[in-house]
Write an enzyme that holds these catalytic residues in place. Structure first.
Site, mmCIF file in Angstrom:
data_model
loop_
_atom_site.group_PDB
_atom_site.id
_atom_site.type_symbol
_atom_site.label_atom_id
_atom_site.label_comp_id
_atom_site.label_asym_id
_atom_site.label_seq_id
_atom_site.Cartn_x
_atom_site.Cartn_y
_atom_site.Cartn_z
ATOM 1 N N SER A 49 -10.134 5.365 -5.013
ATOM 2 C CA SER A 49 -11.084 6.444 -5.266
ATOM 3 C C SER A 49 -10.589 7.466 -6.294
ATOM 4 O O SER A 49 -11.321 7.843 -7.206
ATOM 5 C CB SER A 49 -11.424 7.137 -3.941
ATOM 6 O OG SER A 49 -10.253 7.630 -3.310
ATOM 7 N N LYS B 7 1.176 10.089 5.710
ATOM 8 C CA LYS B 7 1.243 8.669 6.060
ATOM 9 C C LYS B 7 2.527 8.010 5.548
ATOM 10 O O LYS B 7 2.614 6.794 5.452
ATOM 11 C CB LYS B 7 -0.008 7.951 5.517
ATOM 12 C CG LYS B 7 -1.315 8.502 6.103
ATOM 13 C CD LYS B 7 -2.513 7.588 5.825
ATOM 14 C CE LYS B 7 -3.769 8.108 6.520
ATOM 15 N NZ LYS B 7 -4.918 7.184 6.371
ATOM 16 N N TYR C 136 -14.792 1.093 -7.354
ATOM 17 C CA TYR C 136 -16.039 1.854 -7.256
ATOM 18 C C TYR C 136 -16.860 1.727 -8.540
ATOM 19 O O TYR C 136 -18.005 2.156 -8.584
ATOM 20 C CB TYR C 136 -15.718 3.329 -6.940
ATOM 21 C CG TYR C 136 -14.955 3.442 -5.630
ATOM 22 C CD1 TYR C 136 -15.628 3.477 -4.417
ATOM 23 C CD2 TYR C 136 -13.557 3.429 -5.608
ATOM 24 C CE1 TYR C 136 -14.939 3.520 -3.220
ATOM 25 C CE2 TYR C 136 -12.846 3.466 -4.419
ATOM 26 C CZ TYR C 136 -13.544 3.512 -3.225
ATOM 27 O OH TYR C 136 -12.858 3.532 -2.044
ATOM 28 N N LYS D 37 0.860 -1.183 0.000
ATOM 29 C CA LYS D 37 0.000 0.000 0.000
ATOM 30 C C LYS D 37 0.894 1.230 0.000
ATOM 31 O O LYS D 37 1.682 1.445 0.917
ATOM 32 C CB LYS D 37 -0.914 0.003 1.225
ATOM 33 C CG LYS D 37 -1.755 1.271 1.315
ATOM 34 C CD LYS D 37 -2.791 1.192 2.410
ATOM 35 C CE LYS D 37 -3.591 2.486 2.482
ATOM 36 N NZ LYS D 37 -4.621 2.437 3.515
ATOM 37 N N LYS E 173 -2.108 -1.592 -3.820
ATOM 38 C CA LYS E 173 -2.971 -0.414 -3.772
ATOM 39 C C LYS E 173 -2.142 0.856 -3.850
ATOM 40 O O LYS E 173 -1.180 0.962 -3.084
ATOM 41 C CB LYS E 173 -3.762 -0.447 -2.466
ATOM 42 C CG LYS E 173 -4.587 0.782 -2.197
ATOM 43 C CD LYS E 173 -5.158 0.736 -0.813
ATOM 44 C CE LYS E 173 -5.903 2.027 -0.571
ATOM 45 N NZ LYS E 173 -6.428 2.149 0.739
ATOM 46 N N GLU F 296 7.543 -6.784 1.802
ATOM 47 C CA GLU F 296 6.225 -6.749 2.448
ATOM 48 C C GLU F 296 5.466 -8.042 2.161
ATOM 49 O O GLU F 296 4.814 -8.602 3.048
ATOM 50 C CB GLU F 296 5.414 -5.543 1.930
ATOM 51 C CG GLU F 296 5.897 -4.182 2.443
ATOM 52 C CD GLU F 296 5.502 -3.927 3.895
ATOM 53 O OE1 GLU F 296 4.893 -4.798 4.531
ATOM 54 O OE2 GLU F 296 5.830 -2.838 4.411
ATOM 55 N N ARG G 57 -10.915 9.856 1.531
ATOM 56 C CA ARG G 57 -10.791 10.592 2.805
ATOM 57 C C ARG G 57 -11.892 11.646 2.918
ATOM 58 O O ARG G 57 -12.359 11.933 4.017
ATOM 59 C CB ARG G 57 -9.395 11.207 2.924
ATOM 60 C CG ARG G 57 -8.319 10.130 3.045
ATOM 61 C CD ARG G 57 -6.914 10.714 3.105
ATOM 62 N NE ARG G 57 -5.900 9.661 3.015
ATOM 63 C CZ ARG G 57 -4.607 9.887 2.852
ATOM 64 N NH1 ARG G 57 -4.151 11.135 2.800
ATOM 65 N NH2 ARG G 57 -3.744 8.885 2.778
HETATM 66 C C1 PBG Z 1 -7.742 3.485 5.429
HETATM 67 C C2 PBG Z 1 -7.944 3.298 3.976
HETATM 68 C C3 PBG Z 1 -7.701 4.221 2.937
HETATM 69 C C4 PBG Z 1 -8.190 3.640 1.783
HETATM 70 C C5 PBG Z 1 -8.666 2.367 2.112
HETATM 71 N N1 PBG Z 1 -8.496 2.162 3.479
HETATM 72 C C6 PBG Z 1 -7.183 5.607 2.981
HETATM 73 C C7 PBG Z 1 -5.841 5.888 3.486
HETATM 74 O O1 PBG Z 1 -5.012 5.014 3.702
HETATM 75 O O2 PBG Z 1 -5.589 7.070 3.718
HETATM 76 C C8 PBG Z 1 -8.205 4.312 0.427
HETATM 77 C C9 PBG Z 1 -9.195 3.782 -0.555
HETATM 78 C C10 PBG Z 1 -9.474 4.659 -1.714
HETATM 79 O O3 PBG Z 1 -8.865 5.729 -1.932
HETATM 80 O O4 PBG Z 1 -10.365 4.284 -2.473
HETATM 81 N N2 PBG Z 1 -6.592 3.043 5.998
#
Ligand code: PBG
Length: 333
Positions: A283, A226, A322, A204, A257, A242, A214
């Site tokens: 997203s 993050k 989505y 990720k 991701k 990982e 968010r």
């Molecule tokens: C939370 C999480 C996130 C997403 C999925 N779980 C956001 C982040 O890590 O800030 C993002 C999913 C998306 O953008 O569709 N930990």
């Protein structure tokens, strides 16, 4: 004339013969993509009669459970059977410890119970990370501006057990704390949830493409970013590390991701590990397509299909997207 002469002399192979009509193209397609490959991320909000569109993610909504149940039913009728549900939590319920995530009156856990009772055949995936419940908006516990790793693990375990008790089929640790897959596996097994799967967010990345998500949950970090826990977009070999850890710690499926900027990572993990690989078409990736389509700059159905196909072609066994419902509707029509 020159071109014809040239073709005959050079080569008798004409790849275009295999593209000459749609039946032949379909017969020879190397990659299959159907509703069965898709997991639909959905936002849930406490209350009744709520269907609020997310401004930065048109076509996606914060649903209250009463309206979500019929929505799930219509997805099931289209062949979408897997859902990843995310809670939009009221600011007043957030705290440093994300304690609402395991509260007995938590609306998200209650919704999982009701969805599983009403539709026992659906697959419910849940998210394990502190951010939707945290007053700091981080995935782990924050102290003096630092995201603590080992202190976060018991909190994630409490959240995991609460979700498993509510009926989650798959838990999705999205927090990127070190050692969490093994820790959560042990917690689940100790409490008798040996059948609950872990889809680890293995690779990720600290990405700009999570913005609309968010917004949907109002879960952005209150301070900092993050980057001390999510991966650097510059890195590919680190994804192998990982993945090695998640594999050894007992993950059932490994996710990459975002998807679109990381197709090379999907391909690498698919070649290197004998576990199913999933891709999260996040997203921001979907928002780009919605925005361009709304402006008439892209054909929505064609662009979405080509994106999803690229993820399957790279090696993703399943895709969180989505687009799930629209794609299922599109292939039906
Ligand atoms: C939370 C999480 C996130 C997403 C999925 N779980 C956001 C982040 O890590 O800030 C993002 C999913 C998306 O953008 O569709 N930990």
């Amino acid at each position: 004339m020159f071109a014809v002469a040239c073709l005959c002399k050079m080569n008798i192979t004409r790849p275009r013969r295999n593209r000459k009509n749609s039946a032949i193209r379909d017969m020879l397609a190397e990659t299959q993509l159907g509703a069965q490959h898709l997991i639909y991320p959905i936002f849930l909000k406490d209350g009744k009669g709520i269907k609020e569109e997310v401004a930065s993610l048109p076509n996606n909504f914060r649903w209250s459970l009463d309206l979500l149940l019929p929505e799930i039913e219509s997805c099931l009728n289209l062949g979408i059977k897997s859902f990843d549900i995310f809670p939009a939590v009221d600011e007043a319920l957030k705290d440093q410890m994300a304690s609402y995530s395991w509260a007995s009156d938590n609306f998200y856990l209650e919704a999982i119970r009701q969805i599983k009772a009403r539709f026992p055949e659906v697959v419910i995936m849940t998210d394990v990370a502190m951010d939707p419940y945290s007053s700091d908006g981080h995935d782990g516990l924050v102290q003096n501006g630092q995201i603590l790793n080992d202190e976060t693990l018991p909190i994630l375990a409490k959240m995991t057990i609460a979700q498993a008790q509510a009926g989650a089929d798959i838990i999705g640790p999205s927090d990127m704390m070190d050692g969490r897959v093994g820790y959560l596996r042990t917690a689940l097994d100790t409490d008798g949830f040996t059948n609950v799967s872990i889809m680890s967010y293995t690779a990720k990345y600290a990405s700009a493409f999570y913005g609309p998500f968010r917004d949907a949950l109002n879960s952005a970090p209150k301070a900092g970013d993050k980057k001390t826990y999510q991966m650097n977009p510059a890195n590919k070999r680190e994804a192998l590390l990982e993945a090695q850890l998640d594999f050894e710690e007992g993950a059932d499926m490994m996710m990459v991701k975002p998807a679109l900027c990381y197709l090379d990572v999907i391909a690498l993990l698919k070649e290197s590990f004998p576990l199913p690989i999933t891709a999260y078409n996040v997203s921001g990736e979907c928002a780009m397509v919605y925005a361009a389509a709304q402006n008439g700059w892209l054909n929505y159905e064609q662009a979405m299909t080509e994106m999803l196909l690229s993820m399957r072609r790279a090696g993703a066994d399943a895709i969180l997207t989505y687009f799930a419902k629209d794609f299922a509707q599109f292939i039906r029509s």
